[in-house]
Design a protein around this motif. Sequence first.
Motif, PDB file in Angstrom:
ATOM      1  N   VAL A  49     -11.376  -8.413  10.025  1.00  0.00           N
ATOM      2  CA  VAL A  49     -11.145  -7.008  10.368  1.00  0.00           C
ATOM      3  C   VAL A  49      -9.791  -6.553   9.839  1.00  0.00           C
ATOM      4  N   LEU A  50      -8.782  -7.397   9.946  1.00  0.00           N
ATOM      5  CA  LEU A  50      -7.442  -7.041   9.489  1.00  0.00           C
ATOM      6  C   LEU A  50      -7.439  -6.743   7.993  1.00  0.00           C
ATOM      7  N   TRP A  51      -8.000  -7.653   7.197  1.00  0.00           N
ATOM      8  CA  TRP A  51      -8.016  -7.447   5.751  1.00  0.00           C
ATOM      9  C   TRP A  51      -8.907  -6.277   5.364  1.00  0.00           C
ATOM     10  N   LEU A  52     -10.017  -6.111   6.070  1.00  0.00           N
ATOM     11  CA  LEU A  52     -10.908  -4.995   5.775  1.00  0.00           C
ATOM     12  C   LEU A  52     -10.243  -3.658   6.103  1.00  0.00           C
ATOM     13  N   THR A  53      -9.475  -3.616   7.170  1.00  0.00           N
ATOM     14  CA  THR A  53      -8.776  -2.392   7.540  1.00  0.00           C
ATOM     15  C   THR A  53      -7.706  -2.041   6.516  1.00  0.00           C
ATOM     16  N   LEU A  54      -6.971  -3.036   6.054  1.00  0.00           N
ATOM     17  CA  LEU A  54      -5.979  -2.796   4.999  1.00  0.00           C
ATOM     18  C   LEU A  54      -6.652  -2.307   3.728  1.00  0.00           C
ATOM     19  N   LEU A  55      -7.786  -2.908   3.390  1.00  0.00           N
ATOM     20  CA  LEU A  55      -8.527  -2.491   2.206  1.00  0.00           C
ATOM     21  C   LEU A  55      -9.014  -1.058   2.335  1.00  0.00           C
ATOM     22  N   THR A  56      -9.510  -0.698   3.517  1.00  0.00           N
ATOM     23  CA  THR A  56      -9.988   0.666   3.740  1.00  0.00           C
ATOM     24  C   THR A  56      -8.858   1.671   3.588  1.00  0.00           C
ATOM     25  N   PHE A  57      -7.727   1.372   4.217  1.00  0.00           N
ATOM     26  CA  PHE A  57      -6.579   2.276   4.133  1.00  0.00           C
ATOM     27  C   PHE A  57      -6.137   2.476   2.687  1.00  0.00           C
ATOM     28  N   LEU A  58      -5.993   1.387   1.955  1.00  0.00           N
ATOM     29  CA  LEU A  58      -5.503   1.492   0.576  1.00  0.00           C
ATOM     30  C   LEU A  58      -6.522   2.188  -0.316  1.00  0.00           C
ATOM     31  N   GLY A  63      -7.568   6.842  -3.337  1.00  0.00           N
ATOM     32  CA  GLY A  63      -8.822   7.498  -3.680  1.00  0.00           C
ATOM     33  C   GLY A  63      -8.852   8.939  -3.227  1.00  0.00           C
ATOM     34  N   TYR A  64      -9.468   9.171  -2.075  1.00  0.00           N
ATOM     35  CA  TYR A  64      -9.623  10.527  -1.570  1.00  0.00           C
ATOM     36  C   TYR A  64      -8.284  11.215  -1.335  1.00  0.00           C
ATOM     37  N   GLY A  65      -7.290  10.462  -0.875  1.00  0.00           N
ATOM     38  CA  GLY A  65      -5.989  11.058  -0.612  1.00  0.00           C
ATOM     39  C   GLY A  65      -5.342  11.644  -1.849  1.00  0.00           C
ATOM     40  N   GLU A  68      -7.227  14.931  -3.545  1.00  0.00           N
ATOM     41  CA  GLU A  68      -6.950  16.228  -2.930  1.00  0.00           C
ATOM     42  C   GLU A  68      -5.518  16.703  -3.154  1.00  0.00           C
ATOM     43  N   ALA A  69      -4.640  15.834  -3.626  1.00  0.00           N
ATOM     44  CA  ALA A  69      -3.236  16.230  -3.771  1.00  0.00           C
ATOM     45  C   ALA A  69      -2.655  15.775  -5.106  1.00  0.00           C
ATOM     46  N   GLY A  70      -2.581  14.466  -5.313  1.00  0.00           N
ATOM     47  CA  GLY A  70      -1.947  13.957  -6.515  1.00  0.00           C
ATOM     48  C   GLY A  70      -2.644  14.360  -7.799  1.00  0.00           C
ATOM     49  N   PHE A  71      -3.964  14.267  -7.805  1.00  0.00           N
ATOM     50  CA  PHE A  71      -4.703  14.579  -9.028  1.00  0.00           C
ATOM     51  C   PHE A  71      -4.554  16.033  -9.447  1.00  0.00           C
ATOM     52  N   PRO A  72      -4.813  17.018  -8.572  1.00  0.00           N
ATOM     53  CA  PRO A  72      -4.670  18.409  -9.023  1.00  0.00           C
ATOM     54  C   PRO A  72      -3.260  18.723  -9.527  1.00  0.00           C
ATOM     55  N   GLN A 190      -8.708   7.813   7.947  1.00  0.00           N
ATOM     56  CA  GLN A 190      -7.884   9.003   8.149  1.00  0.00           C
ATOM     57  C   GLN A 190      -6.421   8.722   7.831  1.00  0.00           C
ATOM     58  N   GLY A 191      -5.962   7.510   8.129  1.00  0.00           N
ATOM     59  CA  GLY A 191      -4.583   7.166   7.809  1.00  0.00           C
ATOM     60  C   GLY A 191      -4.316   7.224   6.315  1.00  0.00           C
ATOM     61  N   GLY A 192      -5.245   6.687   5.532  1.00  0.00           N
ATOM     62  CA  GLY A 192      -5.095   6.757   4.080  1.00  0.00           C
ATOM     63  C   GLY A 192      -5.172   8.176   3.558  1.00  0.00           C
ATOM     64  N   ALA A 193      -6.049   8.986   4.148  1.00  0.00           N
ATOM     65  CA  ALA A 193      -6.201  10.377   3.715  1.00  0.00           C
ATOM     66  C   ALA A 193      -4.955  11.199   4.030  1.00  0.00           C
ATOM     67  N   ILE A 194      -4.237  10.832   5.096  1.00  0.00           N
ATOM     68  CA  ILE A 194      -3.013  11.548   5.455  1.00  0.00           C
ATOM     69  C   ILE A 194      -1.827  11.059   4.617  1.00  0.00           C
ATOM     70  N   ALA A 195      -1.718   9.741   4.449  1.00  0.00           N
ATOM     71  CA  ALA A 195      -0.577   9.175   3.728  1.00  0.00           C
ATOM     72  C   ALA A 195      -0.630   9.492   2.233  1.00  0.00           C
ATOM     73  N   GLY A 196      -1.833   9.589   1.668  1.00  0.00           N
ATOM     74  CA  GLY A 196      -1.971   9.845   0.236  1.00  0.00           C
ATOM     75  C   GLY A 196      -1.253  11.098  -0.219  1.00  0.00           C
ATOM     76  N   PRO A 197      -1.563  12.261   0.344  1.00  0.00           N
ATOM     77  CA  PRO A 197      -0.859  13.484  -0.071  1.00  0.00           C
ATOM     78  C   PRO A 197       0.638  13.449   0.211  1.00  0.00           C
ATOM     79  N   LEU A 198       1.051  12.801   1.316  1.00  0.00           N
ATOM     80  CA  LEU A 198       2.475  12.730   1.627  1.00  0.00           C
ATOM     81  C   LEU A 198       3.239  11.978   0.539  1.00  0.00           C
TER      82      LEU A 198
END
Length: 264
Positions: A49-58, A63-65, A68-72, A190-198
């Motif tokens: 679960v720990l490694w999967l959660t880190l993978l999901t966040f990154l 990706g999505y983060g 919506e911000a960096g790519f445009p 959601q954590g990755g989606a928030i941290a990405g644009p920041l």
Amino acid sequence: MADIRVVRQSAPRTALLLGPLRRVRTQHAAEADAPPVGGYREIVRRPAVLWLTLLTFLSVFIGYGQMEAGFPAFARQISEVSTQVVGLSFAGNTAVIVLLQFAVPRLISGRRRTRVMQIMALIWAVSWVVLGATGFLPGTLTAAIGVIAYLGVFAFGETMLQPTVPAIYNDLASDRTRGRYNAINSAAFQGGAIAGPLVAGAMRGTGWGAGFIVVMVAGSLAVGLLALVLESVVSPAANGVPMTDGEGASGIHRTDEDGGVRTQ
């Protein structure tokens, strides 16, 4: 008058809930010998679960983060393409997902989910390299084509994310802890989606350019590395490896909290 109508409309449902439906339960009944349900901290401490959660966040962070911000911002300031090109790239991204969303799951069915994630990571790394190359020819037709191609290639990788990550979470969980596992998945997403644009905004303020692409490519490769680590700690059943006839007649399986496999 409106309040009276609301009360009148809800009265029959309230009567049902307080009357014949008062003993109906939607939660799964616990087995007599079932172990106690672990809390979130206990669940996250499981290596898989720990490694999967880190993978999901990154994955969501790069990706999505960033979509919506960096790519445009990169497309407009570094590649110097128009907003119409950015819009077309998102349309192409959606079109690729629609066309492949049924074909890709069939293609990856029966394969190790962690291997699929590694392929996804390589595809995303290539897509970021394509976007970075557009910065060498800003404001040209080639740059516009590259920007559109970036999100098209990225979309191919996206179709491999949703059939793998949530499936592993749910195969790691028992019926009693499934909600908590999915909550952890959602929190990492959601954590990755928030941290990405920041992070993209902070890098933009320091004159990003090539550095942004290097970080995104490195992040994509890190996702592949995390998938490799995850493969060493997750059970074959949760990793999507089909069970043989000798392991279960029905072939339907799920993992218990201790990592074992139960057939149904």
